[in-house]
Design a protein around this motif. Structure first.
Motif, PDB file in Angstrom:
ATOM      1  N   ALA A  15      29.936 -27.304  36.972  1.00  0.00           N
ATOM      2  CA  ALA A  15      29.186 -26.035  37.069  1.00  0.00           C
ATOM      3  C   ALA A  15      29.618 -24.798  37.649  1.00  0.00           C
ATOM      4  N   ASP A  16      30.414 -25.216  38.734  1.00  0.00           N
ATOM      5  CA  ASP A  16      31.029 -23.903  39.368  1.00  0.00           C
ATOM      6  C   ASP A  16      32.278 -23.532  38.627  1.00  0.00           C
ATOM      7  N   MET A  17      32.871 -24.413  37.776  1.00  0.00           N
ATOM      8  CA  MET A  17      33.943 -24.018  36.816  1.00  0.00           C
ATOM      9  C   MET A  17      33.359 -22.921  35.763  1.00  0.00           C
ATOM     10  N   GLY A  18      32.367 -23.355  35.245  1.00  0.00           N
ATOM     11  CA  GLY A  18      31.655 -22.564  34.288  1.00  0.00           C
ATOM     12  C   GLY A  18      31.316 -21.125  34.702  1.00  0.00           C
ATOM     13  N   MET A  19      30.728 -21.203  35.737  1.00  0.00           N
ATOM     14  CA  MET A  19      30.117 -19.978  36.157  1.00  0.00           C
ATOM     15  C   MET A  19      31.238 -19.158  36.498  1.00  0.00           C
ATOM     16  N   GLN A  20      32.200 -19.425  37.332  1.00  0.00           N
ATOM     17  CA  GLN A  20      33.420 -18.670  37.816  1.00  0.00           C
ATOM     18  C   GLN A  20      34.260 -18.185  36.440  1.00  0.00           C
ATOM     19  N   ILE A  21      34.473 -19.131  35.687  1.00  0.00           N
ATOM     20  CA  ILE A  21      35.202 -18.501  34.414  1.00  0.00           C
ATOM     21  C   ILE A  21      34.290 -17.514  33.609  1.00  0.00           C
ATOM     22  N   GLN A  22      33.111 -17.733  33.282  1.00  0.00           N
ATOM     23  CA  GLN A  22      32.431 -16.696  32.940  1.00  0.00           C
ATOM     24  C   GLN A  22      32.294 -15.366  33.653  1.00  0.00           C
ATOM     25  N   ALA A  23      32.211 -15.428  34.910  1.00  0.00           N
ATOM     26  CA  ALA A  23      32.225 -14.309  35.785  1.00  0.00           C
ATOM     27  C   ALA A  23      33.515 -13.420  35.694  1.00  0.00           C
ATOM     28  N   ALA A  24      34.633 -14.182  35.492  1.00  0.00           N
ATOM     29  CA  ALA A  24      36.110 -13.572  35.327  1.00  0.00           C
ATOM     30  C   ALA A  24      36.271 -12.976  34.135  1.00  0.00           C
ATOM     31  N   ARG A  25      35.780 -13.592  33.147  1.00  0.00           N
ATOM     32  CA  ARG A  25      35.904 -13.128  31.742  1.00  0.00           C
ATOM     33  C   ARG A  25      35.224 -11.689  31.749  1.00  0.00           C
ATOM     34  N   LEU A  26      33.976 -11.801  32.305  1.00  0.00           N
ATOM     35  CA  LEU A  26      33.128 -10.486  32.291  1.00  0.00           C
ATOM     36  C   LEU A  26      33.720  -9.358  32.854  1.00  0.00           C
ATOM     37  N   LEU A  27      34.342  -9.676  34.004  1.00  0.00           N
ATOM     38  CA  LEU A  27      34.997  -8.744  35.004  1.00  0.00           C
ATOM     39  C   LEU A  27      36.087  -8.282  34.361  1.00  0.00           C
ATOM     40  N   THR A  28      37.004  -9.071  33.528  1.00  0.00           N
ATOM     41  CA  THR A  28      38.054  -8.773  32.825  1.00  0.00           C
ATOM     42  C   THR A  28      37.630  -7.721  31.520  1.00  0.00           C
ATOM     43  N   TYR A  29      36.566  -8.213  30.783  1.00  0.00           N
ATOM     44  CA  TYR A  29      36.232  -7.405  29.587  1.00  0.00           C
ATOM     45  C   TYR A  29      36.027  -6.012  30.191  1.00  0.00           C
ATOM     46  N   GLN A  30      35.213  -6.071  31.267  1.00  0.00           N
ATOM     47  CA  GLN A  30      34.776  -4.379  31.822  1.00  0.00           C
ATOM     48  C   GLN A  30      36.073  -3.930  32.113  1.00  0.00           C
ATOM     49  N   SER A  31      37.223  -4.349  32.670  1.00  0.00           N
ATOM     50  CA  SER A  31      38.285  -3.733  33.155  1.00  0.00           C
ATOM     51  C   SER A  31      39.069  -3.286  31.968  1.00  0.00           C
ATOM     52  N   ALA A  32      38.835  -3.884  30.761  1.00  0.00           N
ATOM     53  CA  ALA A  32      39.741  -3.635  29.525  1.00  0.00           C
ATOM     54  C   ALA A  32      38.797  -2.418  28.989  1.00  0.00           C
ATOM     55  N   TRP A  33      37.505  -2.538  28.915  1.00  0.00           N
ATOM     56  CA  TRP A  33      36.576  -1.895  28.148  1.00  0.00           C
ATOM     57  C   TRP A  33      36.656  -0.061  28.965  1.00  0.00           C
ATOM     58  N   MET A  34      36.915  -0.186  30.248  1.00  0.00           N
ATOM     59  CA  MET A  34      37.079   0.968  30.973  1.00  0.00           C
ATOM     60  C   MET A  34      38.394   1.817  30.550  1.00  0.00           C
ATOM     61  N   LEU A  35      39.184   1.032  30.136  1.00  0.00           N
ATOM     62  CA  LEU A  35      40.500   1.722  29.702  1.00  0.00           C
ATOM     63  C   LEU A  35      40.367   2.183  28.282  1.00  0.00           C
ATOM     64  N   ASP A  36      39.638   1.385  27.668  1.00  0.00           N
ATOM     65  CA  ASP A  36      39.203   1.926  26.280  1.00  0.00           C
ATOM     66  C   ASP A  36      38.315   2.901  26.303  1.00  0.00           C
ATOM     67  N   GLN A  37      37.383   3.429  27.375  1.00  0.00           N
ATOM     68  CA  GLN A  37      36.636   4.505  27.436  1.00  0.00           C
ATOM     69  C   GLN A  37      37.469   5.802  28.125  1.00  0.00           C
ATOM     70  N   GLY A  38      38.430   5.547  28.358  1.00  0.00           N
ATOM     71  CA  GLY A  38      39.485   6.542  28.995  1.00  0.00           C
ATOM     72  C   GLY A  38      39.324   6.636  30.394  1.00  0.00           C
ATOM     73  N   GLN A  39      38.588   5.540  31.211  1.00  0.00           N
ATOM     74  CA  GLN A  39      38.192   5.687  32.594  1.00  0.00           C
ATOM     75  C   GLN A  39      39.172   4.978  33.429  1.00  0.00           C
TER      76      GLN A  39
END
Lengths: 265, 378
Positions: B285-309
């Motif tokens: 369960a810890d693996m699942g939640m941490q992986i999902q959290a890391a992925r979303l954080l990473t998506y956000q960091s990439a999305w910000m670049l795409d938004q020019g932020q």
């Protein structure tokens, strides 16, 4: 030459299929979908023939808006354009063949290549109906026999060979106990078996290019096809769970049980 | 806010996943064992368009978004992190040119990589300058229309196979980071030597070498940006590449979790699958939640670049969180496998070794925290 191929949307064979408790169908929530693997082989074969003889590959799928995913996949593999028959609701094999017949009459391909069956309901009938209704020759279960990687296989002539005059197609078919080679006049309908080819990947450049390729929308009423099913599925059920095996004390008992209970010898 | 991937994103994810499953995975253990360069795998990846994901369409690339690149890279890392690191190394080396180069330089140094399979390396780290980038001692001395480059670069990914190098050096050591300048080295000019492939703990499929420069002449027109702009270009490059390293960690962790789940379901102890024990369930369960959290954080960091932020803060969150998460998840995966997990016949010990490197390269987990704290305390 112009080749029409099909791309049915089916459940991903790797996902776990569960039958609804009331037996009216399968649980669709959370399922992943793919292009029918036999259709993917048809797309690949179409692309290979067009690479050799020139022309275009038109891919057709029947279903709701969601089948665009499968059409785009075929376009990303390299198909030139797509036809989407927009239909939701039940459809039997005759309905599918009827719709495809109209698409074929409209597109006028030299060759139609379909998967021999779709892996969801495993009917294996659409290609045969379609050829019959069009009055065209048919060659089902186009195949090869050996591992794709073997030297022998690489040196072999392809299973689908279009004649030099573009008027015939020679097809190696998988039949019980071996291979049969048939020749059809074009236009013809060919259905693909598993060992015909290994479909290419949809490359990233292919995926980007597919975005701008056209998808033409047709509707059954516009095609003048009555798709009311003649076949109704009354019940679905999961296969019975496998029972545990039994241990026998000696060979004599085993032989006895194989004779009297299993009745295999 | 929309958490749906687009049709194209799902399609490229599917292609990358299939490639990882059918092409990378079957040979991952072989390349880990032998530490050879997985050229055959990368060639196939190049054919499919899975290299140089950061190159814009106007310079011959696919014009993918940063998020697209991240989505594809997770799959590559799921296949093998060493292979993935070698596959994204071109992006790291080409980004400084895309960030600081002129149009003419981009056409000269970036576009050729989209036409044929070639490798480029990014040279920032030195034997004596790791986290302390500004402490670098490789020097550039101007002589007419050339620079003369002297010094050594350490831990250079793909260095043995590269035909182009993006190197950072200082024109004036006393100026610290303000003296750092970026140049592109083409081929193997006189005075440049490539060291032996390092014998690494993990990510062994990725090639890692030392580069030595002795009076290497570099034309002035190969300078990216102005003299002294190198530090800014390097930092901006790392802002761009941190989402990629974060998602490599996520891909490794996902592979580890999948192995752990499969094993826990079939391993019987005390008369039942160990997946039925709460101690194992909590780890999964810890693996699942941490992986999902890391992925979303990473998506956000990439999305910000795409938004020019500017994404320095969030990409540092993503990189350090994902790296530490992958270390934890892979260690727990070995734990779920017990004694078998410690054996090389099983796939999870490799993942643990592979994960360790992400806490170190492209800014250690500690440096990421320094960056984060600096942003927070602004």
């Amino acid at each position: 030459m112009k080749i029409l191929v099909t791309a049915k949307r089916v459940e991903d064979p790797e996902s776990k299929i569960k039958v609804k408790p009331d037996g009216t169908g399968i649980v669709q929530e959370g399922l992943k979908y793919k292009i029918n693997p036999f259709d993917e082989i048809a797309v690949e074969e179409g692309l290979r023939l067009v690479a050799k003889h020139g022309g275009e590959v038109v891919v057709v799928s029947i279903g709701g808006k969601e089948v665009h995913e499968q059409l785009r996949h075929a376009l990303a593999m390299g198909a030139h354009k797509a036809v989407w028959v927009n239909h939701t609701g039940p459809l039997d094999q005759m309905g599918v063949a009827g719709l495809l017949q109209k698409v074929v009459e409209k597109e006028k391909p030299d060759l139609v290549i379909l998967g021999k069956q779709s892996i969801d309901d495993d009917q294996n009938q659409v290609g045969q109906y379609l050829a019959e209704w069009l009055g065209w020759g048919q060659a089902t279960f186009a195949s090869k026999a050996e591992s794709f990687d073997s030297e022998n296989e690489k040196n072999k002539v392809p299973a689908l060979v279009v004649g030099a005059d573009n008027k015939t197609v020679r097809v190696v078919r998988e039949v019980d106990g071996g291979l049969a080679t048939v020749e059809c006049q074009l236009p013809a309908v060919v259905t693909t078996d598993l060992r015909l080819n290994q479909p290419r990947y949809a490359s990233l450049p292919g995926i980007m290019k597919a975005k701008s390729k056209p998808i033409e929308e047709l509707i059954p009423a516009g095609l003048g096809v009555d798709v009311t099913p003649k076949l109704t599925v009354t019940k679905m059920s999961a296969p019975p769970a496998r029972k545990a095996g039994i241990k026998v004390p000696d060979v004599a008992t085993l032989v006895e049980k194989l004779k009297t209970e299993a009745k295999v010898i | 806010m929309d958490f749906q991937l687009t049709d194209e994103q799902r399609a490229l994810q599917e292609t990358a996943r299939k490639y990882a499953r059918e092409v990378i995975r079957p040979k991952a253990a072989y390349y880990d064992e032998t530490a050879q360069f997985p050229l055959d795998l990368i060639e196939k990846g190049f054919e499919l368009g899975l290299l140089n994901l950061a190159v814009p369409a106007e310079y011959g690339g696919l014009g993918l978004s940063h998020l697209d690149g991240v989505i594809a890279t997770e799959e590559l890392a799921w296949g093998c992190a060493g292979v993935a690191t070698s596959m994204i190394a071109n992006d790291l080396a080409l980004l400084p040119i895309l960030i600081g180069g002129t149009d003419e330089q981009k056409r000269r140094f970036v576009t050729p990589f989209t036409k044929e399979l070639k490798f480029a390396s990014f040279g920032l780290t030195e034997p004596g300058a790791g986290s302390d980038v500004a402490g670098m001692s490789t020097t550039l001395r101007r002589e007419g229309d050339h620079y003369v480059l002297n010094g050594q670069k350490q831990f250079i990914t793909n260095g043995e196979h590269a035909s182009q190098y993006t190197v950072f050096a200082t024109t004036d050591r006393s100026k610290r980071h303000k003296g750092i300048t970026c140049v592109v080295i083409e081929g193997r000019p006189k005075g440049m030597t490539v060291g032996k492939h390092e014998n690494k703990m993990g990510q062994r499929a990725s090639n890692t070498v030392t580069l030595t420069f002795e009076d290497v002449r570099v034309p002035v027109e190969n300078r990216i940006g102005e003299e002294g702009e190198g530090f800014r270009i390097a930092m901006e490059t790392l802002d761009n590449s941190r989402p990629l390293t974060a998602i490599v960690a996520t891909g490794i962790a996902r592979a580890a979790m999948e192995h752990a789940i499969d094993y826990a379901k079939q391993r019987q102890q005390f008369g039942r699958p160990i997946a039925e024990f709460q101690g194992i369930q909590f780890m999964l369960a810890d693996m699942g939640m941490q992986i999902q959290a890391a992925r979303l954080l990473t998506y956000q960091s990439a999305w910000m670049l795409d938004q020019g932020q500017k994404n320095t803060l969030v990409s540092s969150y993503a990189k350090s969180f994902a790296a530490d998460m992958a270390m934890k998840v892979t260690t727990d995966a070995v734990q779920v496998f017990g004694g078998y997990g410690y054996m090389k016949e099983y796939p999870v010990e490799k993942l643990m070794r592979d994960a360790k490197l992400i806490q170190i390269y492209e800014g250690t987990s500690q440096v990421q925290r320094i960056v984060i704290a600096r942003e927070l305390l602004r």
